[in-house]
Write a protein that holds these residues in place. Structure first.
Motif, PDB file in Angstrom:
ATOM      1  N   LEU A 197       0.803  -1.222   0.000  1.00  0.00           N
ATOM      2  CA  LEU A 197       0.000   0.000   0.000  1.00  0.00           C
ATOM      3  C   LEU A 197       0.838   1.275   0.000  1.00  0.00           C
ATOM      4  N   ALA A 198       2.007   1.268   0.645  1.00  0.00           N
ATOM      5  CA  ALA A 198       2.828   2.484   0.725  1.00  0.00           C
ATOM      6  C   ALA A 198       4.264   2.097   1.015  1.00  0.00           C
ATOM      7  N   PHE A 199       5.179   3.029   0.699  1.00  0.00           N
ATOM      8  CA  PHE A 199       6.606   2.788   0.885  1.00  0.00           C
ATOM      9  C   PHE A 199       7.274   4.129   1.161  1.00  0.00           C
TER      10      PHE A 199
ATOM     11  N   SER B  15      -7.716   1.560  -0.594  1.00  0.00           N
ATOM     12  CA  SER B  15      -7.643   2.827   0.127  1.00  0.00           C
ATOM     13  C   SER B  15      -6.325   3.533  -0.157  1.00  0.00           C
ATOM     14  N   LEU B  16      -6.358   4.865  -0.057  1.00  0.00           N
ATOM     15  CA  LEU B  16      -5.155   5.673  -0.222  1.00  0.00           C
ATOM     16  C   LEU B  16      -4.406   5.707   1.105  1.00  0.00           C
ATOM     17  N   VAL B  17      -3.130   5.307   1.088  1.00  0.00           N
ATOM     18  CA  VAL B  17      -2.343   5.156   2.315  1.00  0.00           C
ATOM     19  C   VAL B  17      -1.071   5.994   2.199  1.00  0.00           C
ATOM     20  N   LYS B  18      -0.677   6.630   3.330  1.00  0.00           N
ATOM     21  CA  LYS B  18       0.532   7.451   3.389  1.00  0.00           C
ATOM     22  C   LYS B  18       1.299   7.111   4.655  1.00  0.00           C
TER      23      LYS B  18
ATOM     24  N   LEU C 268      -4.674   7.150   6.148  1.00  0.00           N
ATOM     25  CA  LEU C 268      -5.407   6.602   5.015  1.00  0.00           C
ATOM     26  C   LEU C 268      -6.787   7.224   4.918  1.00  0.00           C
ATOM     27  N   THR C 269      -7.318   7.195   3.723  1.00  0.00           N
ATOM     28  CA  THR C 269      -8.674   7.658   3.449  1.00  0.00           C
ATOM     29  C   THR C 269      -9.441   6.505   2.818  1.00  0.00           C
ATOM     30  N   TYR C 270     -10.620   6.228   3.336  1.00  0.00           N
ATOM     31  CA  TYR C 270     -11.397   5.109   2.807  1.00  0.00           C
ATOM     32  C   TYR C 270     -12.881   5.438   2.860  1.00  0.00           C
TER      33      TYR C 270
ATOM     34  N   PRO D 103     -19.100  10.443   3.038  1.00  0.00           N
ATOM     35  CA  PRO D 103     -18.760   9.311   2.175  1.00  0.00           C
ATOM     36  C   PRO D 103     -17.359   8.768   2.422  1.00  0.00           C
ATOM     37  N   TYR D 104     -16.433   9.633   2.905  1.00  0.00           N
ATOM     38  CA  TYR D 104     -15.061   9.188   3.108  1.00  0.00           C
ATOM     39  C   TYR D 104     -14.627   9.462   4.547  1.00  0.00           C
ATOM     40  N   VAL D 105     -13.745   8.612   5.028  1.00  0.00           N
ATOM     41  CA  VAL D 105     -13.232   8.719   6.394  1.00  0.00           C
ATOM     42  C   VAL D 105     -11.724   8.881   6.328  1.00  0.00           C
ATOM     43  N   TYR D 106     -11.210   9.803   7.127  1.00  0.00           N
ATOM     44  CA  TYR D 106      -9.766   9.998   7.249  1.00  0.00           C
ATOM     45  C   TYR D 106      -9.326   9.388   8.572  1.00  0.00           C
ATOM     46  N   ALA D 107      -8.359   8.493   8.529  1.00  0.00           N
ATOM     47  CA  ALA D 107      -7.927   7.776   9.732  1.00  0.00           C
ATOM     48  C   ALA D 107      -6.412   7.822   9.854  1.00  0.00           C
ATOM     49  N   VAL D 108      -5.933   7.799  11.109  1.00  0.00           N
ATOM     50  CA  VAL D 108      -4.497   7.847  11.395  1.00  0.00           C
ATOM     51  C   VAL D 108      -4.191   6.875  12.523  1.00  0.00           C
ATOM     52  N   GLN D 109      -3.119   6.117  12.360  1.00  0.00           N
ATOM     53  CA  GLN D 109      -2.572   5.279  13.424  1.00  0.00           C
ATOM     54  C   GLN D 109      -1.141   5.726  13.678  1.00  0.00           C
ATOM     55  N   ARG D 110      -0.799   5.951  14.966  1.00  0.00           N
ATOM     56  CA  ARG D 110       0.538   6.417  15.318  1.00  0.00           C
ATOM     57  C   ARG D 110       1.199   5.428  16.266  1.00  0.00           C
ATOM     58  N   TRP D 111       2.506   5.199  16.019  1.00  0.00           N
ATOM     59  CA  TRP D 111       3.313   4.346  16.883  1.00  0.00           C
ATOM     60  C   TRP D 111       4.540   5.112  17.363  1.00  0.00           C
ATOM     61  N   GLU D 112       4.999   4.756  18.555  1.00  0.00           N
ATOM     62  CA  GLU D 112       6.271   5.283  19.034  1.00  0.00           C
ATOM     63  C   GLU D 112       7.405   4.690  18.199  1.00  0.00           C
ATOM     64  N   ALA D 113       8.623   5.183  18.445  1.00  0.00           N
ATOM     65  CA  ALA D 113       9.762   4.695  17.669  1.00  0.00           C
ATOM     66  C   ALA D 113      10.011   3.209  17.875  1.00  0.00           C
TER      67      ALA D 113
END
Length: 379
Positions: free
Chosen positions: A267-269, A328-331, A344-346, A354-364
């Motif tokens: 999905l992303a790189f 879905s579009l992933v960044k 990502l937006t889905y 119609p569309y949802v913007y979502a974010v997942q965050r992780w520590e280092a």
């Protein structure tokens, strides 16, 4: 006995007889400076004093020649007011002071037109003072329009890093107003690098990701080809030198293969400043393309060698779940302290929009960021 008294002068015999002063005769002036005239007499100012007689010089009667003299009369003619200068056009122009345009290309200058002082008519916009290698067509702006766009084209003969000083002008009804404008010419947007081969990599698939490292090397990732359902399982990392030649010091002769059945699609790189990379992929439960079914997204972090960074998440992999399909579009994002985010937006029919913007965050280290959404996840 009577004594005869003699005169004292005769008795002493030392002094000459004193003569009586006679009448004083007038003496001739020997030319010396008389002390009585050492200080000029104030009454002789602006005059000639000769022998005590003051001689006044006659007043200046004007020029000695017989020409007519100016009697001092004031010229009654009106002063010259000069040519008539029209008042400035009551229009304010809003535009950037500098415009970047690439050689052998064009750019758009957006101009705001604000009329004032009761003026409501149309205006004509133009850019003046440019060489013939730069072309800008004049633009007519109607009375009910407050903005316009001027298209600026630059010939390839104008070299990069050229600065051009011009003037943005608005005219109407014989009046005008203007403001300065500087153009900065850059190189062409897309120029082939002659040191890079035209087709060095032999890529034939359309699902390949690549990014450029800080040292100019290319790092690319693509899924493993598979004819089995649900599709590819795992991915390959490759590194190339800046000239396109494979970097044989990376992995096994320039590539590292990660066989991971859990990943059905990339999905992303993203490359990292350390030379490593992040890869986001969809798990097998995302292959159906159904937004109603929760989808697992896997993010792996890799070292500069291409191997998994086991200090991140679970042996180098962190995961999250959203109601998102694999389309879905992933960044992927990384901040200055190494925290990793996947955005990502889905499409979700259960939501108000119609569309949802979502974010997942992780520590280092791969742990969800505390205090951000629910377990580091927010929609």
């Amino acid at each position: 006995m009577a004594l005869a008294l003699l005169p004292l002068a005769t008795a002493c015999g030392d002094e000459e007889p004193v003569e009586k002063p006679g009448p004083v005769e007038p003496q001739a002036d020997a030319g010396g400076r008389d002390a009585s005239t050492a200080t000029p007499d104030a009454s002789c100012a602006d005059a000639t004093c000769d022998g005590g007689t003051t001689v006044q010089e006659p007043p200046d009667a004007g020029p000695a020649e017989g020409g007519a003299t100016d009697a001092g009369a004031v010229d009654g003619g009106a002063p010259d007011a000069g040519p008539d200068v029209p008042l400035p056009l009551p229009v304010d122009l809003r535009a950037p002071s500098e415009l970047l345009v690439r050689g052998d290309d064009f750019t758009v200058l957006r101009v705001g037109v604000e009329r004032r002082e009761g003026f409501t008519g149309p205006v004509t916009l133009a850019i003046r003072g440019l060489p013939s290698e730069v072309f800008v067509a004049d633009r007519w702006v109607s009375a009910d329009t407050n903005a316009a766009a001027l298209v600026v084209s630059v010939s390839g003969r104008v070299g990069p890093r050229t600065r051009l000083d011009a003037t943005l002008v608005a005219t109407a009804e014989g009046r005008s107003t203007s403001r300065p404008l500087r153009m900065l010419v850059a190189g062409p947007s897309f120029t082939l690098d002659p040191t890079f081969p035209v087709a060095p990599l032999g890529w034939t698939d359309g699902s390949r990701f690549f990014d450029v490292l800080a040292d100019g090397k290319l790092l690319t990732a693509y899924p493993i080809a598979s004819a089995s359902w649900p599709g590819p399982q795992g991915f390959v990392l490759e590194r190339h030198h800046a000239d396109g030649i494979p970097d044989l010091t990376f992995g096994m002769l320039g590539s590292v293969t990660h066989t991971r059945p859990a990943v059905s699609r990339m999905l992303a790189f993203k490359t990292l400043p350390t030379g490593g990379s992040l890869v986001a992929g969809a798990a097998a439960d995302c292959h159906d393309g159904d937004n109603a079914t929760p989808c697992t997204i896997l993010v792996s972090r890799h070292l500069a060698t291409g191997m998994l960074d086991t200090s991140f998440g679970d042996e180098g992999v962190a995961s999250t779940r959203f109601n998102a399909a694999s389309r879905s579009l992933v960044k992927l994002l990384v901040d200055e302290v190494g925290r990793v985010s996947v955005a990502l937006t889905y499409y979700d029919p259960t939501q108000s929009g119609p569309y949802v913007y979502a974010v997942q965050r992780w520590e280092a280290d791969g742990r969800p960021v505390a205090g951000f959404g629910t377990e580091g996840r927010a929609t």
